[in-house]
Design a protein around this motif. Structure first.
Motif, PDB file in Angstrom:
ATOM      1  N   MET A  34       0.852  -1.178   0.000  1.00 40.62           N
ATOM      2  CA  MET A  34       0.000   0.000   0.000  1.00 40.62           C
ATOM      3  C   MET A  34       0.897   1.241   0.000  1.00 40.62           C
ATOM      4  O   MET A  34       1.838   1.349   0.763  1.00 40.62           O
ATOM      5  CB  MET A  34      -0.885  -0.017   1.244  1.00 40.62           C
ATOM      6  CG  MET A  34      -1.779   1.201   1.321  1.00 40.62           C
ATOM      7  SD  MET A  34      -2.848   1.216   2.781  1.00 40.62           S
ATOM      8  CE  MET A  34      -4.095   0.094   2.233  1.00 40.62           C
ATOM      9  N   ASN A  35       0.560   2.184  -0.842  1.00 41.79           N
ATOM     10  CA  ASN A  35       1.366   3.399  -0.897  1.00 41.79           C
ATOM     11  C   ASN A  35       0.864   4.434   0.117  1.00 41.79           C
ATOM     12  O   ASN A  35      -0.174   4.273   0.740  1.00 41.79           O
ATOM     13  CB  ASN A  35       1.362   3.986  -2.320  1.00 41.79           C
ATOM     14  CG  ASN A  35      -0.010   4.425  -2.772  1.00 41.79           C
ATOM     15  OD1 ASN A  35      -0.850   4.727  -1.951  1.00 41.79           O
ATOM     16  ND2 ASN A  35      -0.240   4.457  -4.056  1.00 41.79           N
ATOM     17  N   TYR A  36       1.595   5.500   0.251  1.00 48.09           N
ATOM     18  CA  TYR A  36       1.278   6.546   1.229  1.00 48.09           C
ATOM     19  C   TYR A  36      -0.096   7.162   0.964  1.00 48.09           C
ATOM     20  O   TYR A  36      -0.881   7.364   1.873  1.00 48.09           O
ATOM     21  CB  TYR A  36       2.359   7.627   1.210  1.00 48.09           C
ATOM     22  CG  TYR A  36       2.010   8.808   2.078  1.00 48.09           C
ATOM     23  CD1 TYR A  36       2.138   8.745   3.460  1.00 48.09           C
ATOM     24  CD2 TYR A  36       1.523   9.984   1.522  1.00 48.09           C
ATOM     25  CE1 TYR A  36       1.808   9.810   4.266  1.00 48.09           C
ATOM     26  CE2 TYR A  36       1.188  11.061   2.323  1.00 48.09           C
ATOM     27  CZ  TYR A  36       1.335  10.964   3.688  1.00 48.09           C
ATOM     28  OH  TYR A  36       0.998  12.023   4.473  1.00 48.09           O
ATOM     29  N   PHE A  37      -0.402   7.427  -0.296  1.00 46.48           N
ATOM     30  CA  PHE A  37      -1.656   8.105  -0.627  1.00 46.48           C
ATOM     31  C   PHE A  37      -2.861   7.222  -0.333  1.00 46.48           C
ATOM     32  O   PHE A  37      -3.893   7.709   0.088  1.00 46.48           O
ATOM     33  CB  PHE A  37      -1.649   8.566  -2.091  1.00 46.48           C
ATOM     34  CG  PHE A  37      -0.622   9.627  -2.343  1.00 46.48           C
ATOM     35  CD1 PHE A  37      -0.781  10.893  -1.822  1.00 46.48           C
ATOM     36  CD2 PHE A  37       0.512   9.353  -3.072  1.00 46.48           C
ATOM     37  CE1 PHE A  37       0.168  11.880  -2.034  1.00 46.48           C
ATOM     38  CE2 PHE A  37       1.465  10.324  -3.292  1.00 46.48           C
ATOM     39  CZ  PHE A  37       1.295  11.590  -2.775  1.00 46.48           C
ATOM     40  N   SER A  87      -3.099   5.086   2.089  1.00 41.21           N
ATOM     41  CA  SER A  87      -3.259   5.146   3.536  1.00 41.21           C
ATOM     42  C   SER A  87      -3.898   6.469   3.945  1.00 41.21           C
ATOM     43  O   SER A  87      -4.773   6.506   4.796  1.00 41.21           O
ATOM     44  CB  SER A  87      -1.899   4.994   4.212  1.00 41.21           C
ATOM     45  OG  SER A  87      -2.033   5.122   5.596  1.00 41.21           O
ATOM     46  N   PHE A  88      -3.485   7.557   3.329  1.00 42.07           N
ATOM     47  CA  PHE A  88      -4.037   8.874   3.636  1.00 42.07           C
ATOM     48  C   PHE A  88      -5.530   8.908   3.315  1.00 42.07           C
ATOM     49  O   PHE A  88      -6.325   9.382   4.105  1.00 42.07           O
ATOM     50  CB  PHE A  88      -3.304   9.957   2.849  1.00 42.07           C
ATOM     51  CG  PHE A  88      -3.874  11.336   3.071  1.00 42.07           C
ATOM     52  CD1 PHE A  88      -3.632  12.016   4.253  1.00 42.07           C
ATOM     53  CD2 PHE A  88      -4.663  11.936   2.118  1.00 42.07           C
ATOM     54  CE1 PHE A  88      -4.157  13.272   4.477  1.00 42.07           C
ATOM     55  CE2 PHE A  88      -5.194  13.194   2.332  1.00 42.07           C
ATOM     56  CZ  PHE A  88      -4.934  13.861   3.510  1.00 42.07           C
ATOM     57  N   THR A  89      -5.913   8.370   2.181  1.00 42.17           N
ATOM     58  CA  THR A  89      -7.314   8.377   1.777  1.00 42.17           C
ATOM     59  C   THR A  89      -8.157   7.572   2.757  1.00 42.17           C
ATOM     60  O   THR A  89      -9.230   8.007   3.155  1.00 42.17           O
ATOM     61  CB  THR A  89      -7.465   7.805   0.354  1.00 42.17           C
ATOM     62  OG1 THR A  89      -6.685   8.597  -0.534  1.00 42.17           O
ATOM     63  CG2 THR A  89      -8.902   7.837  -0.098  1.00 42.17           C
ATOM     64  N   GLN A  90      -7.672   6.421   3.175  1.00 40.72           N
ATOM     65  CA  GLN A  90      -8.415   5.605   4.122  1.00 40.72           C
ATOM     66  C   GLN A  90      -8.587   6.350   5.443  1.00 40.72           C
ATOM     67  O   GLN A  90      -9.673   6.354   6.016  1.00 40.72           O
ATOM     68  CB  GLN A  90      -7.687   4.282   4.344  1.00 40.72           C
ATOM     69  CG  GLN A  90      -8.455   3.309   5.196  1.00 40.72           C
ATOM     70  CD  GLN A  90      -7.721   1.990   5.351  1.00 40.72           C
ATOM     71  OE1 GLN A  90      -6.514   1.927   5.165  1.00 40.72           O
ATOM     72  NE2 GLN A  90      -8.456   0.951   5.679  1.00 40.72           N
ATOM     73  N   TYR A 137     -12.160   7.654   7.117  1.00 46.61           N
ATOM     74  CA  TYR A 137     -12.524   7.315   8.491  1.00 46.61           C
ATOM     75  C   TYR A 137     -12.838   8.580   9.283  1.00 46.61           C
ATOM     76  O   TYR A 137     -13.839   8.637  10.007  1.00 46.61           O
ATOM     77  CB  TYR A 137     -11.396   6.529   9.162  1.00 46.61           C
ATOM     78  CG  TYR A 137     -11.641   6.313  10.630  1.00 46.61           C
ATOM     79  CD1 TYR A 137     -12.527   5.329  11.070  1.00 46.61           C
ATOM     80  CD2 TYR A 137     -11.019   7.122  11.585  1.00 46.61           C
ATOM     81  CE1 TYR A 137     -12.774   5.141  12.414  1.00 46.61           C
ATOM     82  CE2 TYR A 137     -11.262   6.943  12.927  1.00 46.61           C
ATOM     83  CZ  TYR A 137     -12.138   5.954  13.343  1.00 46.61           C
ATOM     84  OH  TYR A 137     -12.387   5.783  14.686  1.00 46.61           O
ATOM     85  N   ARG A 138     -12.005   9.589   9.160  1.00 42.20           N
ATOM     86  CA  ARG A 138     -12.217  10.850   9.884  1.00 42.20           C
ATOM     87  C   ARG A 138     -13.518  11.508   9.452  1.00 42.20           C
ATOM     88  O   ARG A 138     -14.272  12.026  10.280  1.00 42.20           O
ATOM     89  CB  ARG A 138     -11.024  11.793   9.655  1.00 42.20           C
ATOM     90  CG  ARG A 138     -11.115  13.087  10.409  1.00 42.20           C
ATOM     91  CD  ARG A 138     -11.034  12.879  11.899  1.00 42.20           C
ATOM     92  NE  ARG A 138     -11.105  14.167  12.571  1.00 42.20           N
ATOM     93  CZ  ARG A 138     -11.667  14.353  13.752  1.00 42.20           C
ATOM     94  NH1 ARG A 138     -12.150  13.340  14.406  1.00 42.20           N
ATOM     95  NH2 ARG A 138     -11.713  15.551  14.279  1.00 42.20           N
ATOM     96  N   ARG A 139     -13.803  11.464   8.152  1.00 44.11           N
ATOM     97  CA  ARG A 139     -15.045  12.041   7.628  1.00 44.11           C
ATOM     98  C   ARG A 139     -16.260  11.344   8.238  1.00 44.11           C
ATOM     99  O   ARG A 139     -17.204  11.989   8.689  1.00 44.11           O
ATOM    100  CB  ARG A 139     -15.081  11.924   6.112  1.00 44.11           C
ATOM    101  CG  ARG A 139     -16.285  12.569   5.479  1.00 44.11           C
ATOM    102  CD  ARG A 139     -16.222  12.466   3.950  1.00 44.11           C
ATOM    103  NE  ARG A 139     -17.231  13.267   3.324  1.00 44.11           N
ATOM    104  CZ  ARG A 139     -18.506  12.879   3.167  1.00 44.11           C
ATOM    105  NH1 ARG A 139     -18.893  11.700   3.597  1.00 44.11           N
ATOM    106  NH2 ARG A 139     -19.375  13.683   2.591  1.00 44.11           N
ATOM    107  N   GLU A 140     -16.240  10.011   8.271  1.00 50.16           N
ATOM    108  CA  GLU A 140     -17.344   9.249   8.859  1.00 50.16           C
ATOM    109  C   GLU A 140     -17.495   9.539  10.347  1.00 50.16           C
ATOM    110  O   GLU A 140     -18.610   9.644  10.862  1.00 50.16           O
ATOM    111  CB  GLU A 140     -17.135   7.747   8.627  1.00 50.16           C
ATOM    112  CG  GLU A 140     -17.273   7.332   7.178  1.00 50.16           C
ATOM    113  CD  GLU A 140     -18.650   7.612   6.618  1.00 50.16           C
ATOM    114  OE1 GLU A 140     -19.653   7.410   7.341  1.00 50.16           O
ATOM    115  OE2 GLU A 140     -18.725   8.045   5.451  1.00 50.16           O
ATOM    116  N   GLU A 141     -16.384   9.681  11.043  1.00 48.45           N
ATOM    117  CA  GLU A 141     -16.415   9.995  12.466  1.00 48.45           C
ATOM    118  C   GLU A 141     -17.043  11.371  12.699  1.00 48.45           C
ATOM    119  O   GLU A 141     -17.877  11.545  13.592  1.00 48.45           O
ATOM    120  CB  GLU A 141     -14.998   9.961  13.034  1.00 48.45           C
ATOM    121  CG  GLU A 141     -14.924  10.243  14.511  1.00 48.45           C
ATOM    122  CD  GLU A 141     -13.504  10.243  15.036  1.00 48.45           C
ATOM    123  OE1 GLU A 141     -13.346  10.531  16.229  1.00 48.45           O
ATOM    124  OE2 GLU A 141     -12.555   9.963  14.273  1.00 48.45           O
TER     125      GLU A 141
END
Length: 49
Positions: free
Chosen positions: A1-4, A6-9, A13-17
């Motif tokens: 998995m690349n950095y981007f 991971s950032f998107t995931q 998650y933050r958006r859903e929270e």
């Protein structure tokens, strides 16, 4: 998995929270507070009908 990936995931998650927390807060507002929030959001074009 690349950095981007991971950032998107993490961003999703933050958006859903945040949506969950905002939804919970909305459930506790009075009708007057909801109307004020609606007016504020509509004048700032956050709500488009």
């Amino acid at each position: 998995m690349n950095y981007f990936g991971s950032f998107t995931q993490t961003e999703e998650y933050r958006r859903e929270e945040l949506i969950r927390k905002i939804g919970h807060a909305l459930e506790n507002l009075t009708i007057e507070e909801l109307e004020a929030l609606y007016y504020d959001m509509s004048t700032k074009s956050y709500i488009n009908e």
